[in-house]
Design a protein around this motif. Sequence first.
Motif, PDB file in Angstrom:
ATOM      1  N   TYR A 118      43.767 -38.621 -95.780  1.00 62.79           N
ATOM      2  CA  TYR A 118      44.266 -37.640 -94.737  1.00 62.79           C
ATOM      3  C   TYR A 118      44.877 -37.894 -93.526  1.00 62.79           C
ATOM      4  O   TYR A 118      45.831 -37.521 -93.084  1.00 62.79           O
ATOM      5  CB  TYR A 118      42.999 -36.599 -94.841  1.00 62.79           C
ATOM      6  N   LEU A 119      43.806 -38.849 -93.041  1.00 59.05           N
ATOM      7  CA  LEU A 119      44.458 -39.167 -91.639  1.00 59.05           C
ATOM      8  C   LEU A 119      45.845 -39.657 -91.566  1.00 59.05           C
ATOM      9  O   LEU A 119      46.803 -39.417 -90.680  1.00 59.05           O
ATOM     10  CB  LEU A 119      43.422 -40.243 -91.137  1.00 59.05           C
ATOM     11  N   GLU A 120      46.259 -40.598 -92.461  1.00 61.38           N
ATOM     12  CA  GLU A 120      47.584 -41.255 -92.626  1.00 61.38           C
ATOM     13  C   GLU A 120      48.686 -40.228 -92.917  1.00 61.38           C
ATOM     14  O   GLU A 120      49.752 -40.371 -92.381  1.00 61.38           O
ATOM     15  CB  GLU A 120      47.454 -42.224 -93.875  1.00 61.38           C
ATOM     16  N   GLU A 121      48.430 -39.431 -93.961  1.00 60.46           N
ATOM     17  CA  GLU A 121      48.932 -38.599 -94.350  1.00 60.46           C
ATOM     18  C   GLU A 121      49.888 -37.405 -93.258  1.00 60.46           C
ATOM     19  O   GLU A 121      50.652 -37.009 -93.095  1.00 60.46           O
ATOM     20  CB  GLU A 121      48.969 -37.570 -95.560  1.00 60.46           C
ATOM     21  N   ASN A 122      48.748 -37.070 -92.241  1.00 63.03           N
ATOM     22  CA  ASN A 122      49.012 -36.302 -90.952  1.00 63.03           C
ATOM     23  C   ASN A 122      49.021 -37.060 -89.763  1.00 63.03           C
ATOM     24  O   ASN A 122      48.978 -36.405 -88.839  1.00 63.03           O
ATOM     25  CB  ASN A 122      47.596 -35.311 -91.062  1.00 63.03           C
TER      26      ASN A 122
END
Length: 558
Positions: free
Chosen positions: A201-205
Motif C-alpha cells: 500500500y505504501l509503495e503503490e501510494n
Amino acid sequence: MASFPKVSIFSPSEKEECLETVSIFRQQEVLAVDSEGIQLGKDGPLTLLQIGTKDGSAYLFDVMLDKEEQDKHFFEDTGLDDLLESSEILKVLHSSGGDSAALFHQFGIKLENVFDTQVAHLVIEEHKGCKIPLRVKLEELFSTYLNASKEYTEKDVVQLEFLKKNAKFWATRPLTQNMIDYASNDVSSLLIDVYVHQKRYLEENELMATFSERLQEEIEFEIDEVNKERRQNRFSEIKRDIISTICEQYEEGTVLDDLTSDEKRALLYTTLNEIKSANYPEIIRNLKLESLDHFLQDLEEKLRDAETFYLKPHVMQKLKDIESAGTKALKKHASRLKKTVQQITVDDIERKYDINTPLTHISRAEIKFLQNLRPLYDDIEYTETVNKLHWKVIEDHLDEDLERLASDPEFEVQNIQKLIRFIHDVRVPENVQRKAKEVRKINEDSVLERLPHKYDLDTCVDELTEQEKIVLDRLDVIRNMYDPVIVDLHWKVTYFVLCEDYENFMSGKLKIQGYMSKKLEFLSTNERVPDITREKAKEFQHVICHQKTTRRGKKHNK
C-alpha cells in the motif's frame, strides 16, 4: 488457550545454542521482533527478546541472569547485536519505540533496517483522510489487514497480571506457559503478513518517504529529544487546524455528535485552559465541556470494575483540567470519581510494589500520580509503601533538576512554590529538604545571573516568566545588594503580585495568613519601598481592617 508448538527458549547459559540459531536467522530476509520487560523503555529493564520467522516458529531469548540482574553481554556474546543492527535483514516490529529505547540505552544496540507496522498503519490511515489516527493493538492490526481472528485469547488476562498484580511479572523465572504464549504471539508470522500488505500500500501510494521519516522518529523517540519535540509540534498544529475548522464551519447549538471523529479527538486532546488562552469562541468551550462530560461517564463505567481498571496518564490530566476550569457540575462529578481513581491506584501500588522498588519498575502514570500526592495535607492516610515511594519520586525529580541546572544555563525550575513548602515544612524528610534547598539556591542564582543580560529598566512584568516572578518577589533588596535591573524588576513584580492578591482578597479567593500580614506591614511602613507599592499596601491593610470590623459588628448584632 492458544499454544505455540514451534517455540524455542534460550537462557544466558545457552549462548552456544543461541549462536547456532542466530546463524539460521542470517539466512532469512525478514524476521518478526519484539521484546518484553518491566515498564519497558529507556530505563525500564528489557528481560526477554522474541524473534519469529515466516514458518511460524518463535524463539525466546531470556536475558536475565536472575530475577534482578540482566546479562549485559548477552546480545554481544550471541551475535544478536549484529543481527538487530544488520542493514541486510529486515526486522518487523509493532510500536518499536520502547524496544528501541531499551536496546539502545541498556545494551548499546541501535536498531537498523526496521519496518514498524504501527507507524505504517498511522501513515496509511492519514492517507485515507484521518487526521488524528489512533494507535492499534496487535490483534486489531491482524483483523484490519488480514481479517484474522484473535489467535491468543488470554492476552488481556496476562496484561492484567503485570498491570494490576505483579510489577516484576516479566522478570519471573521460570517462564510460565502463559508468558511463553503471550511473548510468542507478539512475533506471530501474521506480523510478517501484515508487513507485506502495508508495504504494498505504501509503495503503490508513494508514501514510503513519509513512512521512513515517521519510522526514524519512532525508533529514536527516546534516544533524541528532537523527535519528541517534532511529534508534539506536528500534533499541536493538527489540533489547532481542526479546531479552527470547527470555529468556521459550525454554529451555536452544535453538539458533539455533529462532529467528525477527528474533530472529537482534537477537542479531547485540547485542555480547557488551552481553549481559554487561545480565545476560541464559546462554541469550542461548550463542545469541550460536553466532551469532558462523556469522558466522565465513560470513566465512571470503567471504575465499576476495580479488578480491571488501571491508571492511564490521560485520566488524572483530564480530571485536573476539569477541576481547574470546568463547570460546577463537572467539578463535582470529577472530584467524586477522582477519589475512586486514587483509592484503586493506591491499592494497586500497595499490591505491586514495596518501599525498595526501583522507580524504573513503576509505570509513568503511577510515577506522576505519586509525584502529585500531598501526604502531608491530603485527607487520606497513605500506607508506608505509598509514602516512601512518593518521597522517592520527589527526591528523584529534585536530582533531575540539579542535573539540568548543572548542564543547561537556560534551564528554569518549575513549581518553586512546592520547593518552598518542602523547605519550610518540618515533616518533610531531611534528604528531600536538603535537596530542595540546594535546587532553590542554584536556580535562584542562575535566574539572577541571567536577568541583567536578558532584561533592562524598561522591561514590563508581562515579559517575565512565572518562575522569574516568584524568584524576584521573594528577594530581600533592602538588606542585600543586587544589580539595578534586578532591584527595579523586584519592585515591579512586588507591586504586580500585591495587586493580584488585593483582587483575589476582594473576590473572596484569598484568605490573609500570618505571612501576608507581615508582608503588608513591611511594605506599608518601610521608607525604601516605592511610593506606589507602599500606598497600595496601606490600602490593602485598610480594606482588611474594615472587613474585620464589619464582621465583628455582625457578630455583636447577632
